[in-house]
Scaffold this motif. Structure first.
Motif, PDB file in Angstrom:
ATOM      1  N   VAL A  77       0.839  -1.203   0.000  1.00 13.77           N
ATOM      2  CA  VAL A  77       0.000   0.000   0.000  1.00 13.77           C
ATOM      3  C   VAL A  77       0.874   1.252   0.000  1.00 13.77           C
ATOM      4  N   ASN A  78       0.736   2.040  -1.065  1.00 15.05           N
ATOM      5  CA  ASN A  78       1.448   3.305  -1.197  1.00 15.05           C
ATOM      6  C   ASN A  78       0.494   4.318  -1.826  1.00 15.05           C
ATOM      7  N   CYS A 114      -5.033   4.830   3.285  1.00 14.36           N
ATOM      8  CA  CYS A 114      -6.390   4.550   2.806  1.00 14.36           C
ATOM      9  C   CYS A 114      -7.358   5.620   3.289  1.00 14.36           C
ATOM     10  N   ARG A 115      -7.245   5.975   4.550  1.00  9.22           N
ATOM     11  CA  ARG A 115      -8.156   6.979   5.112  1.00  9.22           C
ATOM     12  C   ARG A 115      -7.917   8.352   4.486  1.00  9.22           C
ATOM     13  N   LEU A 145      -5.004   4.785  -7.330  1.00  7.98           N
ATOM     14  CA  LEU A 145      -5.540   3.953  -8.413  1.00  7.98           C
ATOM     15  C   LEU A 145      -6.818   3.240  -7.964  1.00  7.98           C
ATOM     16  N   LEU A 146      -6.778   2.651  -6.785  1.00 10.34           N
ATOM     17  CA  LEU A 146      -7.940   1.910  -6.284  1.00 10.34           C
ATOM     18  C   LEU A 146      -9.145   2.836  -6.112  1.00 10.34           C
ATOM     19  N   LYS A 147      -8.895   3.988  -5.548  1.00 12.68           N
ATOM     20  CA  LYS A 147      -9.982   4.956  -5.343  1.00 12.68           C
ATOM     21  C   LYS A 147     -10.579   5.386  -6.683  1.00 12.68           C
ATOM     22  N   ALA A 148      -9.734   5.670  -7.653  1.00 13.08           N
ATOM     23  CA  ALA A 148     -10.201   6.122  -8.966  1.00 13.08           C
ATOM     24  C   ALA A 148     -11.002   5.043  -9.683  1.00 13.08           C
ATOM     25  N   CYS A 149     -10.701   3.780  -9.401  1.00  8.21           N
ATOM     26  CA  CYS A 149     -11.393   2.666 -10.065  1.00  8.21           C
ATOM     27  C   CYS A 149     -12.657   2.226  -9.333  1.00  8.21           C
ATOM     28  N   GLY A 150     -12.962   2.882  -8.226  1.00  5.37           N
ATOM     29  CA  GLY A 150     -14.224   2.597  -7.540  1.00  5.37           C
ATOM     30  C   GLY A 150     -14.122   1.710  -6.318  1.00  5.37           C
TER      31      GLY A 150
END
Length: 367
Positions: A96-97, A143-144, A103-108
């Motif tokens: 996790v970086n 993440c937060r 990327l994860l946030k942008a992909c939903g």
């Protein structure tokens, strides 16, 4: 049956193999990433036109996949099936970086499950884990910061050499991080894992029971309620995807070694990467009899805090549970809680669920 509303996506690649893990997996260094991604998305066409409420990427280690390939998979799943209400990915803390989280946030992605396992460094090394306790805390913070607050952390208890103080330190860390969801699993010695080959000795049942009670008491004091035997959450943070399994609802799946349950048929994907890449996805497939479906339904639903609905049972299996199981219910009257609408295992009896199921269900019927 109803169409599946949940999709499991298996990413089998790991940078190294942990000695306790029995999930379908391959070393990342085998070099199959690109071809696997293509085959995975090709298998997904079997579910063309279906919208899923939950999608779950598990492994293996999904976060170990090349970022461009992970992005392709996530975007394609959303394009084909819409953005699910719960979109989960499993990550190793060391992966996790800021770039990955962005990327994860942008992909939903709106839920991340972190494989923490322990916050004791010597235990992490014994488990073959590559992260540190600081990596785990940093992953949660990243993440937060990105706005992903639906977080879960997995832990293992009952490990070789574990002391009560070690377990309490794990629980103190959970409190400090203010997690909305955690899973605590007793170590299972699965055949063919390195721990099984080494004949690792688990603690006694009495010790495991004491650990379990300690976990439940501590997590309840943090506002985390046990909604399933090994899972605790704040209200609204229960895993919707995993609850689908426990309720006996249909679910779709794609990927090496993955299992699906659709229209009463359980299908298991091959663990041969050669076959999977050649499009020979299914290793075995069989329709369950209604009796087998009933067995699985009871076995899974009784893992849940809320148990099952008498009405739902009757609608699925065309029988009255209280009449069909009257003799066994009487023998288990100290273990089960039954009212006008539901059946559940009493809270203080959940730890002995396995013995309750042995007394309730006819295991010989599966032979």
């Amino acid at each position: 049956m109803n169409p599946p509303r949940s999709l499991y996506v298996h990413i089998p690649f790991c940078r190294h193999i942990c000695p306790y893990c029995d999930f379908p997996k391959l070393l990342l260094s085998t070099g199959y990433q690109e071809r696997y991604t293509k085959a995975l998305l090709n298998e997904d066409t079997r579910y063309q036109g279906l919208h899923f409420d939950t999608i779950y990427l598990g492994g293996g280690t999904p976060s170990a996949l090349d970022a461009s390939l992970l992005k392709l998979i996530l975007e394609e799943l959303v394009r084909r099936h819409g953005t699910p209400k719960e979109f989960t990915i499993e990550c190793n803390p060391e992966d996790v970086n800021p770039r990955l989280v962005s990327l994860l946030k942008a992909c939903g992605i709106n839920r991340i499950s972190l494989g923490v396992q322990s916050i004791k460094e010597s235990t992490l090394k014994m488990l073959g884990r590559r992260h540190t306790p600081e990596d785990a805390a940093r992953a949660i913070a990243l993440c937060r910061e990105a706005g992903i607050d639906n977080l879960s952390c997995d832990f293992i208890y009952g490990l070789p050499g574990e002391r009560m103080d070690d377990l309490k330190n794990d629980l103190d860390w959970v409190r400090k991080e203010n997690l909305p969801h955690v899973s605590f699993y007793a170590l299972q010695l699965e055949p063919h894992t390195m721990f099984a080959i080494q004949k690792v000795q688990p603690p006694s049942d009495d010790t495991l029971s004491l650990y379990y009670d300690t976990i439940d008491t501590a997590l309840r004091s943090m506002g985390l309620d046990r909604y399933e035997v090994s899972n605790w959450a704040r209200p609204g943070f229960e895993s919707r995807h995993n609850t689908c399994y426990w309720r006996g609802d249909p679910y779709a799946a794609i990927g090496y070694g993955a299992s699906s349950y659709v229209d009463g048929v359980r299908a298991v994907r091959t663990r041969s990467m050669t076959d999977y890449l050649a499009g020979k996805y299914i290793f075995s497939s069989r329709a369950e009899s209604l009796a087998e479906q009933e067995f699985d339904y009871l076995m899974c639903n009784l893992r849940l805090r809320d148990g099952f609905s008498l009405k739902d049972f009757k609608e699925r299996f065309n029988k009255d549970f209280l009449l069909a199981y009257a003799d066994r219910i009487e023998a288990l009257r100290d273990d089960l809680e039954i009212d006008d609408s539901r059946v559940r295992v009493k809270r203080d009896k959940l730890y002995i669920l396995d013995s309750i199921l042995v007394d309730l269900l006819d295991f010989s019927s599966l032979r």
